[in-house]
Structure formats: C-alpha cells, structure tokens
Design a protein around this motif. Structure first.
Motif, PDB file in Angstrom:
ATOM      1  N   ASP A 138       0.836  -1.202   0.000  1.00 43.90           N
ATOM      2  CA  ASP A 138       0.000   0.000   0.000  1.00 43.90           C
ATOM      3  C   ASP A 138       0.876   1.259   0.000  1.00 43.90           C
ATOM      4  O   ASP A 138       0.617   2.210  -0.740  1.00 43.90           O
ATOM      5  CB  ASP A 138      -0.930   0.034   1.215  1.00 43.90           C
ATOM      6  N   ASN A 170      -5.522  -2.580 -14.421  1.00 42.77           N
ATOM      7  CA  ASN A 170      -6.756  -2.686 -13.631  1.00 42.77           C
ATOM      8  C   ASN A 170      -6.455  -3.090 -12.192  1.00 42.77           C
ATOM      9  O   ASN A 170      -7.081  -2.584 -11.258  1.00 42.77           O
ATOM     10  CB  ASN A 170      -7.733  -3.668 -14.272  1.00 42.77           C
ATOM     11  N   LYS A 223      -5.236  -0.068 -10.362  1.00 37.56           N
ATOM     12  CA  LYS A 223      -6.336   0.833 -10.006  1.00 37.56           C
ATOM     13  C   LYS A 223      -7.062   0.345  -8.755  1.00 37.56           C
ATOM     14  O   LYS A 223      -7.368   1.132  -7.857  1.00 37.56           O
ATOM     15  CB  LYS A 223      -7.328   0.947 -11.164  1.00 37.56           C
ATOM     16  N   VAL A 224      -7.310  -0.946  -8.692  1.00 33.87           N
ATOM     17  CA  VAL A 224      -8.011  -1.521  -7.538  1.00 33.87           C
ATOM     18  C   VAL A 224      -7.148  -1.380  -6.283  1.00 33.87           C
ATOM     19  O   VAL A 224      -7.619  -0.950  -5.232  1.00 33.87           O
ATOM     20  CB  VAL A 224      -8.374  -3.002  -7.803  1.00 33.87           C
ATOM     21  N   LYS A 225      -5.863  -1.738  -6.395  1.00 40.24           N
ATOM     22  CA  LYS A 225      -4.961  -1.654  -5.244  1.00 40.24           C
ATOM     23  C   LYS A 225      -4.784  -0.203  -4.785  1.00 40.24           C
ATOM     24  O   LYS A 225      -4.735   0.068  -3.584  1.00 40.24           O
ATOM     25  CB  LYS A 225      -3.603  -2.274  -5.569  1.00 40.24           C
ATOM     26  N   LEU A 226      -4.698   0.724  -5.735  1.00 42.57           N
ATOM     27  CA  LEU A 226      -4.560   2.132  -5.384  1.00 42.57           C
ATOM     28  C   LEU A 226      -5.813   2.621  -4.656  1.00 42.57           C
ATOM     29  O   LEU A 226      -5.720   3.318  -3.647  1.00 42.57           O
ATOM     30  CB  LEU A 226      -4.289   2.974  -6.638  1.00 42.57           C
ATOM     31  N   HIS A 227      -6.967   2.237  -5.150  1.00 41.52           N
ATOM     32  CA  HIS A 227      -8.224   2.626  -4.503  1.00 41.52           C
ATOM     33  C   HIS A 227      -8.270   2.094  -3.068  1.00 41.52           C
ATOM     34  O   HIS A 227      -8.598   2.835  -2.127  1.00 41.52           O
ATOM     35  CB  HIS A 227      -9.420   2.106  -5.309  1.00 41.52           C
ATOM     36  N   ARG A 228      -7.931   0.840  -2.892  1.00 41.70           N
ATOM     37  CA  ARG A 228      -7.963   0.235  -1.553  1.00 41.70           C
ATOM     38  C   ARG A 228      -6.903   0.858  -0.645  1.00 41.70           C
ATOM     39  O   ARG A 228      -7.146   1.052   0.548  1.00 41.70           O
ATOM     40  CB  ARG A 228      -7.766  -1.271  -1.653  1.00 41.70           C
ATOM     41  N   ARG A 248      -5.795   3.923  -0.809  1.00 36.84           N
ATOM     42  CA  ARG A 248      -6.317   5.237  -0.416  1.00 36.84           C
ATOM     43  C   ARG A 248      -7.304   5.110   0.744  1.00 36.84           C
ATOM     44  O   ARG A 248      -7.292   5.916   1.675  1.00 36.84           O
ATOM     45  CB  ARG A 248      -7.032   5.901  -1.593  1.00 36.84           C
ATOM     46  N   LEU A 249      -8.171   4.109   0.660  1.00 41.61           N
ATOM     47  CA  LEU A 249      -9.149   3.906   1.730  1.00 41.61           C
ATOM     48  C   LEU A 249      -8.454   3.573   3.047  1.00 41.61           C
ATOM     49  O   LEU A 249      -8.820   4.098   4.104  1.00 41.61           O
ATOM     50  CB  LEU A 249     -10.131   2.795   1.358  1.00 41.61           C
TER      51      LEU A 249
END
Length: 186
Positions: free
Chosen positions: A130, A156, A159-164, A166-167
């Motif tokens: 992360d 893709n 993008k998913v790992k970056l989104h998670r 960030r959360l």
C-alpha cells in the motif's frame, strides 16, 4: 539534458554523467527503500546498491519505458532482497503515541512541513504494498501503467490496489490523527 541523452553519454564512456542521474533520482530511490525498510540507515545502503546495480546494468535498459520506471523496479527488487537477508526490526514509533503539532496557520511553512510529515508517517503505517503504490502514484508521479510494470500488475489491478490503499490511508489518518486533520481542514 533528458535521461536518454545522459544514458547515451555514460554508455559511450562518460562515467561522470551518471552522477546527474543519481542527483535526479536519489530522493526517489531513497523514498522507496525507506518505505519498505522503515530504517534510514538500511534505506541509504539499499539506495547505494540500487545505483551500483543500475550503473552495471545500464546497457540492458531497453528504453521502452521511462528510466524512472526501470530504476524503480531495480529499487524494489534490491529492497526486497536486502530485507530477506536482515532480521525484521521493531518499528520505533508507536502509532498510538505519535501526534503531529500544528500552529493553526495554513500559510506557515512549518505547518506545511508538519502536515507533510504527518502524511508520510501515516503512509509508513500502511503495508509495504500500500505504501509503495501510494508513493509511486503521488510522490513519484508514476502512471497507472508504469506502476503496473514496476509491481508486475495489470493496470486494472493497480487501479483496484490504489483505490484500496487510499481507503486504508484515510482510515489510518482518521483513526490516529482525527484532531490534526480537523485542524488542517479548518
């Protein structure tokens, strides 16, 4: 001069030109090493090893990606190899007891530095993957595709790992530094 011109000079025998690449990317490489090792001395040693490996392998650089992407891949692999060889260390900072101090004046350079340190500290609380993806995207300004090359992931998946990531970063900020965040936002 751009990176490719410098690389060409180095490959033609001007070894001193490599110093310019070191100057351009030393902070970048050090940041990656520090994210994984969480130890300044180890990160310095890793960064030095990265540049030695990059210099020795410069002829293998294919130029189908940015030099920074290639160098980042070397940095991550070198860091992982280094960490496999050393015993894990305890993190000297307990996230529950670390608090940033703010002056309340957002134009104050000291507060900006403090905010920067706060965010860096919280990034350091994330998992290595992360922290790396956040660092590559925001600090190293690598594209989704470049991060995919560096981390061996599809765009893709990045993008998913970056989104998670960030959360999780947001959760940690809210958990450990809620008062500081409110002060920064006011």
């Amino acid at each position: 001069m751009d990176d490719i011109e410098i690389i060409n000079q180095v490959l033609q025998g001007d070894q001193q030109s490599f110093e310019e690449l070191i100057k351009r990317y030393q902070h970048f490489v050090f940041t990656i090493a520090l994210r994984y090792s969480r130890n300044r001395e180890d990160a310095e040693e890793i960064a030095q090893d990265v540049f030695v490996k990059a210099y020795r392998s410069l002829a293998d650089f294919r130029r189908d990606a940015k030099f920074s992407t290639w160098l980042c891949t070397i940095a991550m692999n070198t860091t992982r190899t280094f960490l496999r060889k050393v015993k894990p260390r305890m993190d000297p900072l307990d996230p529950g007891t670390v608090h940033a101090q703010h002056t309340g004046n957002s134009a104050d350079p000291t507060e900006k530095r403090s905010t920067h340190l706060l965010v860096n500290h919280v990034i350091g609380l994330l998992s290595a993957d992360d922290a790396t993806i956040i660092t590559l995207f925001y600090k190293a300004e690598q594209s989704i595709e470049e991060i995919g090359v560096i981390m061996g992931l599809t765009p893709n998946a990045v993008k998913v790992k970056l989104h998670r990531a960030r959360l999780r970063l947001k959760e940690k900020l809210e958990l450990y530094f809620a008062d500081e965040i409110k002060e920064i936002l006011n």
